[in-house]
Design an enzyme around this catalytic site. Structure first.
Site, short mmCIF file in Angstrom:
data_model
loop_
_atom_site.label_atom_id
_atom_site.label_comp_id
_atom_site.label_asym_id
_atom_site.label_seq_id
_atom_site.Cartn_x
_atom_site.Cartn_y
_atom_site.Cartn_z
N HIS A 261 -2.65 -2.27 3.37
CA HIS A 261 -1.40 -1.93 2.66
C HIS A 261 -1.44 -2.60 1.29
O HIS A 261 -1.96 -3.68 1.15
CB HIS A 261 -0.18 -2.45 3.45
CG HIS A 261 1.09 -1.79 3.07
ND1 HIS A 261 1.82 -2.18 1.96
CD2 HIS A 261 1.75 -0.74 3.60
CE1 HIS A 261 2.88 -1.41 1.86
NE2 HIS A 261 2.86 -0.52 2.83
N ASP A 315 1.65 3.28 10.00
CA ASP A 315 1.08 4.52 10.55
C ASP A 315 0.18 4.30 11.75
O ASP A 315 -0.26 5.28 12.37
CB ASP A 315 0.29 5.24 9.43
CG ASP A 315 1.24 5.79 8.39
OD1 ASP A 315 1.05 5.50 7.19
OD2 ASP A 315 2.20 6.48 8.77
C1 SDX Z 1 1.98 4.10 3.95
O1 SDX Z 1 3.30 1.85 -0.22
C2 SDX Z 1 3.93 1.92 0.88
O2 SDX Z 1 4.86 1.17 1.17
C3 SDX Z 1 3.44 3.00 1.80
C4 SDX Z 1 4.12 3.01 3.17
C5 SDX Z 1 5.58 3.43 3.08
O3 SDX Z 1 6.36 3.07 3.99
O4 SDX Z 1 5.91 4.20 2.17
O5 SDX Z 1 4.02 1.72 3.76
C6 SDX Z 1 3.45 4.05 4.10
O6 SDX Z 1 1.49 4.88 3.17
C7 SDX Z 1 1.11 3.12 4.70
C8 SDX Z 1 -0.41 3.23 4.33
C9 SDX Z 1 -1.01 4.42 5.10
N1 SDX Z 1 -2.38 4.66 4.61
C10 SDX Z 1 -3.46 4.37 5.40
O7 SDX Z 1 -3.40 3.84 6.50
C11 SDX Z 1 -4.78 4.76 4.78
C12 SDX Z 1 -5.77 3.61 4.92
N2 SDX Z 1 -5.33 2.49 4.05
C13 SDX Z 1 -5.97 2.36 2.78
O8 SDX Z 1 -6.28 3.58 2.15
C14 SDX Z 1 -5.32 1.31 1.89
O9 SDX Z 1 -5.15 0.17 2.63
C15 SDX Z 1 -4.01 1.63 1.17
C16 SDX Z 1 -4.07 2.91 0.43
C17 SDX Z 1 -2.90 1.65 2.14
C18 SDX Z 1 -3.77 0.50 0.18
O10 SDX Z 1 -4.81 0.56 -0.72
P1 SDX Z 1 -4.99 -0.44 -1.95
O11 SDX Z 1 -3.90 -1.44 -2.02
O12 SDX Z 1 -5.24 0.40 -3.14
O13 SDX Z 1 -6.26 -1.24 -1.53
P2 SDX Z 1 -7.73 -0.90 -2.01
O14 SDX Z 1 -8.08 0.50 -1.63
O15 SDX Z 1 -7.84 -1.32 -3.43
O16 SDX Z 1 -8.59 -1.86 -1.08
C19 SDX Z 1 -8.67 -3.29 -1.34
C20 SDX Z 1 -9.84 -3.77 -0.51
C21 SDX Z 1 -11.09 -2.88 -0.70
O17 SDX Z 1 -12.19 -3.68 -0.35
P3 SDX Z 1 -13.11 -4.24 -1.57
O18 SDX Z 1 -13.60 -3.04 -2.34
O19 SDX Z 1 -12.16 -5.12 -2.41
O20 SDX Z 1 -14.18 -5.04 -0.86
O21 SDX Z 1 -9.51 -3.63 0.89
C22 SDX Z 1 -10.35 -2.66 1.48
C23 SDX Z 1 -10.95 -1.84 0.37
O22 SDX Z 1 -12.19 -1.29 0.78
N3 SDX Z 1 -9.46 -1.81 2.31
C24 SDX Z 1 -9.85 -1.22 3.44
C25 SDX Z 1 -8.71 -0.54 3.90
N4 SDX Z 1 -7.71 -0.73 3.06
C26 SDX Z 1 -8.17 -1.51 2.07
N5 SDX Z 1 -11.04 -1.21 4.08
C27 SDX Z 1 -11.08 -0.49 5.22
N6 SDX Z 1 -10.03 0.19 5.74
C28 SDX Z 1 -8.85 0.18 5.12
N7 SDX Z 1 -7.82 0.86 5.63
#
Ligand code: SDX
Length: 378
Positions: A261, A315
């Protein structure tokens, strides 16, 4: 005039001042108008929480009764919208059907009167009342059936489940569904709420605002993740496969749906409550093998990504609750939208109260003074 450096995804950049909800991502705290989500989930109802978010205070008994009655009276959708839905392909995604239907609602109320509290209230009531009916109607129509009329003797959540399954829901299931709506209604400046505020800032109508937000919510990185989580658990198939699956995805730099998140760096407080709700349903209606897989996945991901603050988000467990209620997987995100409409409308109202059209700047990294090359010379 550049006031701050460019941050991809506007990470950490305030886009608005708001008093609607508050998140502490380090402590796992979520408050709606200052009230903790755990309190509202335990003691409130979706419509009461929607009223709190939109008008800023918990309603009196009379105010709540009047709001509930107005929503009850507006649940039916225009027959022309129902006829329009008949032309939608059954194979289409229900989020696209919802976005089209929400926008179409605006065709019937084209006179905007954004400074009139009565217009604001009418728009809020119409959208909160009809969105569930649209979702249920598309579900029945894509199966080749006529949609069923809303039942005025059922409350908001029980009526939605009735319209979806064509039979009165179990009382516990209806109560748990209503709590799910409370958990999904609002979450500060998430992507779809940001969409809603940008669209609202141009002074367009609330139907366009909601249609814009529905389009944003549907993506798999946002509200679409709940549907992806179930598909992921089905693909994993067994507890033994969890570790290899996680390791392969991480090896391939692929995200794990339902985890991580932008704000929470601990387990999403909504995921904690949703897990408890799922267990209540399992106790009453029998377990779900995917729950064991999900719990193993939570353990493995904590081991591998806990240090990066990656834990289950809202989720991750919501789909297990909806599955136990017999809700098709591709309706999970439309259900997220049924709840979030109230949050989007609270932000619409707040944006109008002190509006300035959104128009950020950019960091230009293109060329300048490029000569035009005639076609015969390319
Ligand atoms: C919702 O914003 C909100 O409040 C949204 C929500 C709401 O109520 O409205 O809470 C609802 O959308 C929840 C999120 C649902 N999405 C998912 O479950 C999809 C999977 N999650 C990721 O795509 C991600 O965690 C996000 C999109 C939720 C957040 O992404 P960020 O903040 O842009 O983080 P990032 O992609 O920049 O990642 C930072 C690091 C990376 O590693 P490094 O490159 O730094 O080594 O964390 C890793 C990412 O690879 N990472 C993950 C990950 N999420 C982040 N690695 C593996 N699996 C994941 N899910």
């Amino acid at each position: 005039m550049m006031v701050c450096e460019y941050k991809p995804g506007l990470e950490g950049i305030p886009a608005a001042q708001s008093s609607i909800s508050y998140v502490d991502g380090q402590k796992g705290i979520l408050e709606y108008r200052g009230i903790r989500i755990e309190e509202l989930a335990a003691k409130s109802t979706f419509l009461e929480t929607a009223y709190l978010l939109i008008w800023g205070e918990l309603p009196s008994k009379e105010e709540l009764k009047a709001f509930e009655e107005e929503v009850r009276l507006h649940r039916r959708i225009k027959y022309r919208i129902r006829d329009m839905m008949k032309c939608f392909p059954e194979s289409g995604h229900p989020m696209d059907a919802l976005q089209a239907s929400a926008a179409a609602l605006g065709l019937f109320y084209s006179l905007r009167d954004l400074h009139n509290p009565a217009y604001i209230r009418d728009s809020v009531v119409r959208l909160i009342a009809t969105i569930p009916t649209m979702v249920a109607a598309f579900q029945l129509m894509r199966k080749g059936n006529d949609p069923v009329k809303p039942r005025d003797d059922l409350d908001y959540s029980a009526n939605f489940l009735y319209m979806l399954h064509e039979k009165e829901p179990d009382a516990l299931a209806a109560k748990i569904f209503d709590i799910c709506l409370i958990l999904h209604v609002e979450h500060t400046m998430n992507a779809s709420t940001f969409s809603a505020r940008v669209t609202a800032s141009t002074l367009t109508d609330p139907y366009a605002v909601v249609a814009s937000a529905v389009g944003t919510l549907g993506g798999p990185l946002h509200g679409g993740a709940n549907e992806e989580v179930i598909q992921m658990l089905e693909e994993i198939g067994s507890v033994e496969n969890v570790r290899p699956y996680v390791e392969e995805r991480l090896q391939n730099k692929q995200k794990l749906m339902g985890f991580g998140h932008r704000v929470y760096k601990v387990k999403d407080p909504r995921a904690i409550i949703l897990q408890e709700l799922a267990e209540q349903l399992f106790d009453k209606f029998g377990g779900d093998k995917y729950y064991e897989i999900a719990q193993e996945m939570e353990r493995v991901v904590e081991e591998k990504l806990g240090h990066k603050g990656i834990y289950p988000n809202v989720d991750f467990y919501s789909g297990l609750v909806y599955r136990k209620m017999g809700i098709p997987t591709d309706l999970f995100t439309p259900i997220f939208a049924i709840a979030r409409v109230a949050g989007w409308l609270a932000h619409w109202k707040e944006q109008l109260a002190e509006n300035r059209i959104f128009r950020p700047t950019q960091v230009y990294n293109g060329k300048h003074e490029v000569p035009y090359t005639p076609l015969d010379q390319r």
